[in-house]
Write a protein that holds these residues in place. Sequence first.
Motif, PDB file in Angstrom:
ATOM      1  N   TRP A   1       1.664   2.379 -20.548  1.00 13.34           N
ATOM      2  CA  TRP A   1       1.200   3.369 -19.552  1.00 13.34           C
ATOM      3  C   TRP A   1       0.503   2.526 -18.384  1.00 13.34           C
ATOM      4  O   TRP A   1      -0.826   2.886 -18.078  1.00 13.34           O
ATOM      5  N   SER A   2       1.167   1.686 -17.589  1.00  9.47           N
ATOM      6  CA  SER A   2       0.410   0.839 -16.638  1.00  9.47           C
ATOM      7  C   SER A   2       1.298   1.375 -15.260  1.00  9.47           C
ATOM      8  O   SER A   2       2.434   1.860 -15.227  1.00  9.47           O
ATOM      9  N   ILE A   3       0.165   1.284 -14.383  1.00  8.29           N
ATOM     10  CA  ILE A   3       0.555   1.328 -12.915  1.00  8.29           C
ATOM     11  C   ILE A   3       0.254   0.259 -12.088  1.00  8.29           C
ATOM     12  O   ILE A   3      -1.099  -0.100 -12.060  1.00  8.29           O
ATOM     13  N   LEU A   4       1.028  -0.156 -11.332  1.00 10.16           N
ATOM     14  CA  LEU A   4       0.447  -1.152 -10.138  1.00 10.16           C
ATOM     15  C   LEU A   4       0.208  -0.543  -8.995  1.00 10.16           C
ATOM     16  O   LEU A   4       0.998   0.465  -8.535  1.00 10.16           O
ATOM     17  N   LEU A   5      -0.950  -0.764  -8.083  1.00 11.81           N
ATOM     18  CA  LEU A   5      -1.142   0.122  -6.895  1.00 11.81           C
ATOM     19  C   LEU A   5      -1.239  -0.652  -5.600  1.00 11.81           C
ATOM     20  O   LEU A   5      -1.020   0.148  -4.823  1.00 11.81           O
ATOM     21  N   ASP A   6      -1.664  -1.972  -5.935  1.00 12.75           N
ATOM     22  CA  ASP A   6      -1.549  -2.769  -4.543  1.00 12.75           C
ATOM     23  C   ASP A   6      -1.367  -4.179  -4.821  1.00 12.75           C
ATOM     24  O   ASP A   6      -1.568  -4.743  -5.837  1.00 12.75           O
ATOM     25  N   MET A   7      -0.985  -4.840  -3.754  1.00  7.90           N
ATOM     26  CA  MET A   7      -0.661  -6.428  -3.578  1.00  7.90           C
ATOM     27  C   MET A   7      -0.815  -6.761  -2.300  1.00  7.90           C
ATOM     28  O   MET A   7      -0.423  -6.238  -1.459  1.00  7.90           O
ATOM     29  N   ASN A   8      -1.690  -7.941  -2.276  1.00  9.48           N
ATOM     30  CA  ASN A   8      -2.013  -8.476  -0.950  1.00  9.48           C
ATOM     31  C   ASN A   8      -0.868  -9.658  -0.620  1.00  9.48           C
ATOM     32  O   ASN A   8       0.010  -9.800  -1.561  1.00  9.48           O
ATOM     33  N   ASP A   9      -1.070 -10.176   0.477  1.00  9.87           N
ATOM     34  CA  ASP A   9      -0.077 -11.189   0.846  1.00  9.87           C
ATOM     35  C   ASP A   9      -0.200 -12.558   0.178  1.00  9.87           C
ATOM     36  O   ASP A   9       0.783 -13.236   0.253  1.00  9.87           O
ATOM     37  N   ALA A  10      -1.140 -12.632  -0.467  1.00 11.08           N
ATOM     38  CA  ALA A  10      -1.479 -14.011  -1.462  1.00 11.08           C
ATOM     39  C   ALA A  10      -0.688 -13.715  -2.545  1.00 11.08           C
ATOM     40  O   ALA A  10      -0.506 -14.669  -3.517  1.00 11.08           O
ATOM     41  N   GLY A  11      -0.190 -12.423  -3.103  1.00 12.54           N
ATOM     42  CA  GLY A  11       0.487 -12.091  -4.299  1.00 12.54           C
ATOM     43  C   GLY A  11      -0.671 -11.637  -5.376  1.00 12.54           C
ATOM     44  O   GLY A  11       0.104 -11.356  -6.482  1.00 12.54           O
ATOM     45  N   SER A  12      -1.711 -11.256  -4.997  1.00 16.65           N
ATOM     46  CA  SER A  12      -2.608 -10.813  -6.181  1.00 16.65           C
ATOM     47  C   SER A  12      -2.410  -9.294  -6.137  1.00 16.65           C
ATOM     48  O   SER A  12      -1.962  -8.802  -5.406  1.00 16.65           O
ATOM     49  N   ILE A  13      -2.551  -8.859  -7.429  1.00 17.12           N
ATOM     50  CA  ILE A  13      -2.178  -7.455  -7.816  1.00 17.12           C
ATOM     51  C   ILE A  13      -3.171  -6.741  -8.518  1.00 17.12           C
ATOM     52  O   ILE A  13      -4.173  -7.269  -9.337  1.00 17.12           O
TER      53      ILE A  13
END
Length: 179
Positions: free
Chosen positions: A112-124
């Motif tokens: 039941w997970s969702i990813l919402l954003d990732m920056n240019d360093a690859g952090s999520i």
Amino acid sequence: GAAGIADINPACYDAEEVTHDEPGTLLPAAMDDTGRITGTLDGSVDRMVVHADGGITTIVTQLAQSEGQLLNDVGQAAGLGSTGVGQHDRIIRVDADGTVQILAVVTGSGGWSILLDMNDAGSIVGNYSGGSGPSDWQAFVWTDADGLTFIEPTADTTYARAIDDDDRVAGMVQTDDGY
């Protein structure tokens, strides 16, 4: 007033056919400024894919099922995968060269997970829920430096929405009926 459907001029859009040779239907989730797409190849088994330069460049086969959800401006795609229905989610990152990394296991997510954003360093950043319907959300962030961190895990509910290039997370925390 707001522009309606009748106000759209179809001649202003250049449609480009996206093709692939793999069995299944490509379900896009995100596209960057270069036209790279990530999403899911929906066939007999769902697979996270990256589509670029006229074809699928990466298919995630390391997990029983997976789906692409995010792209950043340096060629990375991120998604989630699992070993089966109701299992813990795995955070997946595909680098620009097609290298697939299983970054972390989101314990307790049960799919039941969702990813919402990732920056240019690859952090999520993302969130998981303990089950369907109304339930408490738990926010998490993954960085190269610190790995997977749950944000305020003792709060009633946390929900992350965005991450900037300094790994600062925007979202909300609820404790004792206050936000």
